[in-house]
Structure formats: structure tokens, C-alpha cells
Design a protein around this motif. Structure first.
Motif, PDB file in Angstrom:
ATOM      1  N   LEU A  15       7.944   7.500  -2.222  1.00  0.00           N
ATOM      2  CA  LEU A  15       6.758   6.783  -1.774  1.00  0.00           C
ATOM      3  C   LEU A  15       6.974   6.234  -0.367  1.00  0.00           C
ATOM      4  O   LEU A  15       8.084   5.853  -0.006  1.00  0.00           O
ATOM      5  CB  LEU A  15       6.469   5.602  -2.703  1.00  0.00           C
ATOM      6  CG  LEU A  15       6.079   5.932  -4.130  1.00  0.00           C
ATOM      7  CD1 LEU A  15       6.030   4.665  -4.975  1.00  0.00           C
ATOM      8  CD2 LEU A  15       4.741   6.645  -4.166  1.00  0.00           C
ATOM      9  N   LEU A  16       5.880   6.189   0.382  1.00  0.00           N
ATOM     10  CA  LEU A  16       5.857   5.500   1.661  1.00  0.00           C
ATOM     11  C   LEU A  16       5.131   4.183   1.400  1.00  0.00           C
ATOM     12  O   LEU A  16       4.001   4.187   0.921  1.00  0.00           O
ATOM     13  CB  LEU A  16       5.104   6.323   2.709  1.00  0.00           C
ATOM     14  CG  LEU A  16       5.603   7.754   2.911  1.00  0.00           C
ATOM     15  CD1 LEU A  16       4.717   8.488   3.904  1.00  0.00           C
ATOM     16  CD2 LEU A  16       7.059   7.772   3.360  1.00  0.00           C
ATOM     17  N   ARG A  17       5.808   3.060   1.660  1.00  0.00           N
ATOM     18  CA  ARG A  17       5.193   1.764   1.379  1.00  0.00           C
ATOM     19  C   ARG A  17       4.918   1.017   2.679  1.00  0.00           C
ATOM     20  O   ARG A  17       5.786   0.880   3.531  1.00  0.00           O
ATOM     21  CB  ARG A  17       6.080   0.894   0.504  1.00  0.00           C
ATOM     22  CG  ARG A  17       5.418  -0.468   0.212  1.00  0.00           C
ATOM     23  CD  ARG A  17       6.244  -1.356  -0.642  1.00  0.00           C
ATOM     24  NE  ARG A  17       7.489  -1.671   0.043  1.00  0.00           N
ATOM     25  CZ  ARG A  17       8.535  -2.241  -0.537  1.00  0.00           C
ATOM     26  NH1 ARG A  17       8.498  -2.530  -1.812  1.00  0.00           N
ATOM     27  NH2 ARG A  17       9.626  -2.494   0.149  1.00  0.00           N
ATOM     28  N   ILE A  18       3.692   0.539   2.781  1.00  0.00           N
ATOM     29  CA  ILE A  18       3.282  -0.315   3.895  1.00  0.00           C
ATOM     30  C   ILE A  18       3.134  -1.708   3.309  1.00  0.00           C
ATOM     31  O   ILE A  18       2.431  -1.898   2.305  1.00  0.00           O
ATOM     32  CB  ILE A  18       1.969   0.190   4.509  1.00  0.00           C
ATOM     33  CG1 ILE A  18       2.203   1.570   5.101  1.00  0.00           C
ATOM     34  CG2 ILE A  18       1.436  -0.787   5.541  1.00  0.00           C
ATOM     35  CD1 ILE A  18       0.964   2.329   5.428  1.00  0.00           C
ATOM     36  N   SER A  19       3.784  -2.658   3.922  1.00  0.00           N
ATOM     37  CA  SER A  19       3.761  -4.014   3.370  1.00  0.00           C
ATOM     38  C   SER A  19       2.352  -4.595   3.390  1.00  0.00           C
ATOM     39  O   SER A  19       1.500  -4.208   4.190  1.00  0.00           O
ATOM     40  CB  SER A  19       4.705  -4.927   4.153  1.00  0.00           C
ATOM     41  OG  SER A  19       4.143  -5.238   5.416  1.00  0.00           O
ATOM     42  N   ARG A  20       2.152  -5.529   2.525  1.00  0.00           N
ATOM     43  CA  ARG A  20       0.902  -6.281   2.428  1.00  0.00           C
ATOM     44  C   ARG A  20       0.542  -6.889   3.788  1.00  0.00           C
ATOM     45  O   ARG A  20      -0.587  -6.793   4.250  1.00  0.00           O
ATOM     46  CB  ARG A  20       1.118  -7.364   1.368  1.00  0.00           C
ATOM     47  CG  ARG A  20       0.046  -8.367   1.203  1.00  0.00           C
ATOM     48  CD  ARG A  20       0.424  -9.321   0.071  1.00  0.00           C
ATOM     49  NE  ARG A  20       0.224  -8.722  -1.224  1.00  0.00           N
ATOM     50  CZ  ARG A  20      -0.960  -8.646  -1.831  1.00  0.00           C
ATOM     51  NH1 ARG A  20      -2.025  -9.137  -1.253  1.00  0.00           N
ATOM     52  NH2 ARG A  20      -1.084  -8.087  -3.007  1.00  0.00           N
ATOM     53  N   PHE A  70       0.890  -1.163   0.000  1.00  0.00           N
ATOM     54  CA  PHE A  70       0.000   0.000   0.000  1.00  0.00           C
ATOM     55  C   PHE A  70       0.921   1.204   0.000  1.00  0.00           C
ATOM     56  O   PHE A  70       1.810   1.312   0.846  1.00  0.00           O
ATOM     57  CB  PHE A  70      -0.872  -0.032   1.255  1.00  0.00           C
ATOM     58  CG  PHE A  70      -1.735   1.185   1.442  1.00  0.00           C
ATOM     59  CD1 PHE A  70      -2.634   1.575   0.470  1.00  0.00           C
ATOM     60  CD2 PHE A  70      -1.655   1.922   2.603  1.00  0.00           C
ATOM     61  CE1 PHE A  70      -3.443   2.685   0.650  1.00  0.00           C
ATOM     62  CE2 PHE A  70      -2.456   3.039   2.796  1.00  0.00           C
ATOM     63  CZ  PHE A  70      -3.359   3.418   1.816  1.00  0.00           C
ATOM     64  N   PHE A  71       0.752   2.085  -0.974  1.00  0.00           N
ATOM     65  CA  PHE A  71       1.670   3.197  -1.174  1.00  0.00           C
ATOM     66  C   PHE A  71       0.985   4.527  -0.916  1.00  0.00           C
ATOM     67  O   PHE A  71      -0.161   4.727  -1.310  1.00  0.00           O
ATOM     68  CB  PHE A  71       2.182   3.205  -2.615  1.00  0.00           C
ATOM     69  CG  PHE A  71       2.951   1.977  -3.001  1.00  0.00           C
ATOM     70  CD1 PHE A  71       4.325   1.934  -2.856  1.00  0.00           C
ATOM     71  CD2 PHE A  71       2.301   0.863  -3.505  1.00  0.00           C
ATOM     72  CE1 PHE A  71       5.045   0.808  -3.217  1.00  0.00           C
ATOM     73  CE2 PHE A  71       3.006  -0.272  -3.875  1.00  0.00           C
ATOM     74  CZ  PHE A  71       4.382  -0.302  -3.723  1.00  0.00           C
ATOM     75  N   VAL A  72       1.729   5.448  -0.295  1.00  0.00           N
ATOM     76  CA  VAL A  72       1.276   6.827  -0.117  1.00  0.00           C
ATOM     77  C   VAL A  72       2.367   7.717  -0.708  1.00  0.00           C
ATOM     78  O   VAL A  72       3.556   7.525  -0.427  1.00  0.00           O
ATOM     79  CB  VAL A  72       1.052   7.176   1.370  1.00  0.00           C
ATOM     80  CG1 VAL A  72       0.627   8.637   1.521  1.00  0.00           C
ATOM     81  CG2 VAL A  72       0.008   6.245   1.985  1.00  0.00           C
ATOM     82  N   VAL A  73       1.962   8.678  -1.539  1.00  0.00           N
ATOM     83  CA  VAL A  73       2.925   9.600  -2.137  1.00  0.00           C
ATOM     84  C   VAL A  73       3.402  10.572  -1.066  1.00  0.00           C
ATOM     85  O   VAL A  73       2.599  11.276  -0.452  1.00  0.00           O
ATOM     86  CB  VAL A  73       2.297  10.368  -3.325  1.00  0.00           C
ATOM     87  CG1 VAL A  73       3.281  11.393  -3.883  1.00  0.00           C
ATOM     88  CG2 VAL A  73       1.829   9.400  -4.407  1.00  0.00           C
TER      89      VAL A  73
END
Length: 142
Positions: free
Chosen positions: A106-111, A52-55
Motif C-alpha cells: 500500500l501507498l499511504r498518505i498521512s491524514r 489515505f491508501f492506494v493499492v
């Protein structure tokens, strides 16, 4: 990048704006920071999202590249915008490709992290489904 800055970007996002500070703090502790160059593919249509990505900064393009000819830009994502949650939580392949439209962070939150939070806080699914419906209506009206 400071945790305070990451938290501010997350809180500007539709999903994190409705979550408690405690839950947001949990995400901040497990976030990956991904710098991307102009034109890099982040997610490809039809594939499973790797997170899940947040710009955080820069821009990304949501692209339909399934037709003949040039890809069609469906949306431009800016700071605080997100993508990838539907693929993870609704068990769908990505409905469009995402590419960086500039140098991008990007800020990525793992699955796994996202699925864990949803297990503990099932109300998150309703927020994501609402977003999905709104996007479908918007894309239909385009």
C-alpha cells in the motif's frame, strides 16, 4: 521503489488523475510504503482511517463484518484503487473494514498531508464526494 513507479500508480487513481503534476509530486515526496501480509486488518469499520491508501500491488477486500455470521465482501480493491479518504475528509468513521486479500503493498498518505492539500486545493473535496455518492449507489444496488 522508484518515485516514477509510485507516480504512475497514483496517476491511475481517480483522485490523482485530476490533480496537477505539481500536486502529485508533493504527495510522492511524503508517501509511506506499507507491505502487508494476507489477512491483515488495515481499517476497521467504525474507526477513523489512519490515512489515505492506494493499492500499489496485490489485493484488498472491503468487508462488512457487522452482521452475524461470516463477513460479506463488498468489493475487491486492485492496483490503483484507494480507500480511507472519506473518513479523513468527510469526518466519518470507516463504513467498512478493509483487509489484505493477498500479500499487498500500500501507498499511504498521512491524514495531515491529505488535509493540507485539500486546504490548498478545495476542488479535491468535490471529486471525493462524487466518488462517495457513486459507491453508495453501487452498494445500494448490490
Amino acid at each position: 521503489m522508484e518515485k516514477k513507479e509510485i507516480k504512475a500508480v497514483l496517476r491511475s487513481n481517480f483522485l490523482f488523475a485530476v490533480l496537477s503534476y505539481e500536486i502529485v509530486d508533493k504527495f510522492v515526496e511524503q508517501i509511506d510504503i506499507l507491505p502487508m501480509n494476507l489477512g491483515e486488518a488495515i481499517i476497521r469499520k467504525g474507526e477513523e482511517s489512519p490515512g489515505f491508501f492506494v493499492v500499489h500491488s496485490g489485493k484488498a477486500r472491503v468487508v462488512d463484518d457487522s452482521g452475524e455470521g461470516r463477513p460479506v465482501t463488498l468489493a475487491v480493491l486492485n492496483k490503483g484503487d484507494s480507500f480511507g479518504e472519506q473518513s479523513i475528509l468527510l469526518n466519518r468513521p470507516a463504513s467498512a473494514s478493509i483487509r489484505s486479500a493477498s500479500n499487498l503493498v500500500l501507498l499511504r498518505i498521512s491524514r495531515e498531508t491529505l488535509q493540507e492539500v485539500v486546504r490548498d486545493h478545495p476542488e479535491v473535496i468535490g471529486t471525493i464526494k462524487d466518488k462517495s455518492r457513486n459507491e453508495a449507489v453501487f452498494n445500494f444496488l448490490r
